[in-house]
Design a protein around this motif. Sequence first.
Motif, PDB file in Angstrom:
ATOM      1  N   LEU A  15       0.822  -1.214   0.000  1.00 30.41           N
ATOM      2  CA  LEU A  15       0.000   0.000   0.000  1.00 30.41           C
ATOM      3  C   LEU A  15       0.854   1.262   0.000  1.00 30.41           C
ATOM      4  O   LEU A  15       0.566   2.219  -0.727  1.00 30.41           O
ATOM      5  N   SER A  16       1.920   1.258   0.803  1.00 31.93           N
ATOM      6  CA  SER A  16       2.756   2.460   0.850  1.00 31.93           C
ATOM      7  C   SER A  16       3.525   2.661  -0.449  1.00 31.93           C
ATOM      8  O   SER A  16       3.666   3.796  -0.922  1.00 31.93           O
ATOM      9  N   SER A  17       4.008   1.583  -1.046  1.00 33.48           N
ATOM     10  CA  SER A  17       4.707   1.746  -2.320  1.00 33.48           C
ATOM     11  C   SER A  17       3.725   2.109  -3.434  1.00 33.48           C
ATOM     12  O   SER A  17       4.080   2.827  -4.372  1.00 33.48           O
ATOM     13  N   GLY A  18       2.500   1.639  -3.330  1.00 35.69           N
ATOM     14  CA  GLY A  18       1.470   2.029  -4.297  1.00 35.69           C
ATOM     15  C   GLY A  18       1.171   3.515  -4.206  1.00 35.69           C
ATOM     16  O   GLY A  18       0.995   4.189  -5.224  1.00 35.69           O
ATOM     17  N   TRP A  19       1.106   4.021  -2.986  1.00 35.31           N
ATOM     18  CA  TRP A  19       0.878   5.456  -2.803  1.00 35.31           C
ATOM     19  C   TRP A  19       2.030   6.265  -3.407  1.00 35.31           C
ATOM     20  O   TRP A  19       1.816   7.287  -4.055  1.00 35.31           O
ATOM     21  N   SER A  20       3.257   5.785  -3.211  1.00 37.28           N
ATOM     22  CA  SER A  20       4.413   6.466  -3.796  1.00 37.28           C
ATOM     23  C   SER A  20       4.342   6.452  -5.319  1.00 37.28           C
ATOM     24  O   SER A  20       4.676   7.442  -5.971  1.00 37.28           O
ATOM     25  N   ALA A  21       3.900   5.331  -5.891  1.00 42.55           N
ATOM     26  CA  ALA A  21       3.776   5.237  -7.340  1.00 42.55           C
ATOM     27  C   ALA A  21       2.704   6.197  -7.858  1.00 42.55           C
ATOM     28  O   ALA A  21       2.879   6.835  -8.902  1.00 42.55           O
ATOM     29  N   VAL A  22       1.621   6.313  -7.120  1.00 41.26           N
ATOM     30  CA  VAL A  22       0.563   7.247  -7.516  1.00 41.26           C
ATOM     31  C   VAL A  22       1.086   8.683  -7.475  1.00 41.26           C
ATOM     32  O   VAL A  22       0.838   9.475  -8.397  1.00 41.26           O
ATOM     33  N   GLN A  23       1.812   9.014  -6.435  1.00 40.06           N
ATOM     34  CA  GLN A  23       2.359  10.361  -6.325  1.00 40.06           C
ATOM     35  C   GLN A  23       3.375  10.645  -7.430  1.00 40.06           C
ATOM     36  O   GLN A  23       3.425  11.749  -7.973  1.00 40.06           O
ATOM     37  N   ALA A  24       4.195   9.648  -7.762  1.00 39.59           N
ATOM     38  CA  ALA A  24       5.155   9.824  -8.853  1.00 39.59           C
ATOM     39  C   ALA A  24       4.430  10.022 -10.180  1.00 39.59           C
ATOM     40  O   ALA A  24       4.876  10.798 -11.029  1.00 39.59           O
ATOM     41  N   THR A  25       3.308   9.343 -10.351  1.00 38.84           N
ATOM     42  CA  THR A  25       2.523   9.498 -11.576  1.00 38.84           C
ATOM     43  C   THR A  25       1.899  10.885 -11.648  1.00 38.84           C
ATOM     44  O   THR A  25       1.877  11.512 -12.712  1.00 38.84           O
ATOM     45  N   ARG A  26       1.409  11.371 -10.526  1.00 39.87           N
ATOM     46  CA  ARG A  26       0.746  12.675 -10.511  1.00 39.87           C
ATOM     47  C   ARG A  26       1.719  13.835 -10.663  1.00 39.87           C
ATOM     48  O   ARG A  26       1.408  14.829 -11.329  1.00 39.87           O
ATOM     49  N   HIS A  27       2.890  13.741 -10.029  1.00 39.32           N
ATOM     50  CA  HIS A  27       3.772  14.903  -9.941  1.00 39.32           C
ATOM     51  C   HIS A  27       5.088  14.769 -10.699  1.00 39.32           C
ATOM     52  O   HIS A  27       5.793  15.763 -10.860  1.00 39.32           O
ATOM     53  N   GLY A  28       5.436  13.578 -11.116  1.00 38.95           N
ATOM     54  CA  GLY A  28       6.740  13.387 -11.744  1.00 38.95           C
ATOM     55  C   GLY A  28       6.673  13.420 -13.252  1.00 38.95           C
ATOM     56  O   GLY A  28       5.605  13.555 -13.850  1.00 38.95           O
TER      57      GLY A  28
END
Length: 62
Positions: free
Chosen positions: A14-27
């Motif tokens: 779940l935590s790595s999924g959240w990081s992936a979502v954030q990378a998708t949104r902002h990176g």
Amino acid sequence: MRRFIFSGAMIGVLSSGWSAVQATRHGPRDWRLILIWISWGLGAAIAIGTVIKDADERQIEH
């Protein structure tokens, strides 16, 4: 079911999924983003398989 959700492996997924979502949104959207999602998918598959295997082993013991 609660053991499945609150296991360390699933919390990590779940935590790595959240990081992936954030990378998708902002990176940047380049080849590294694809690798992030592939890595998350493989990690999720391994974690889910491990949790299911542990649950089966516990059920056999009882």
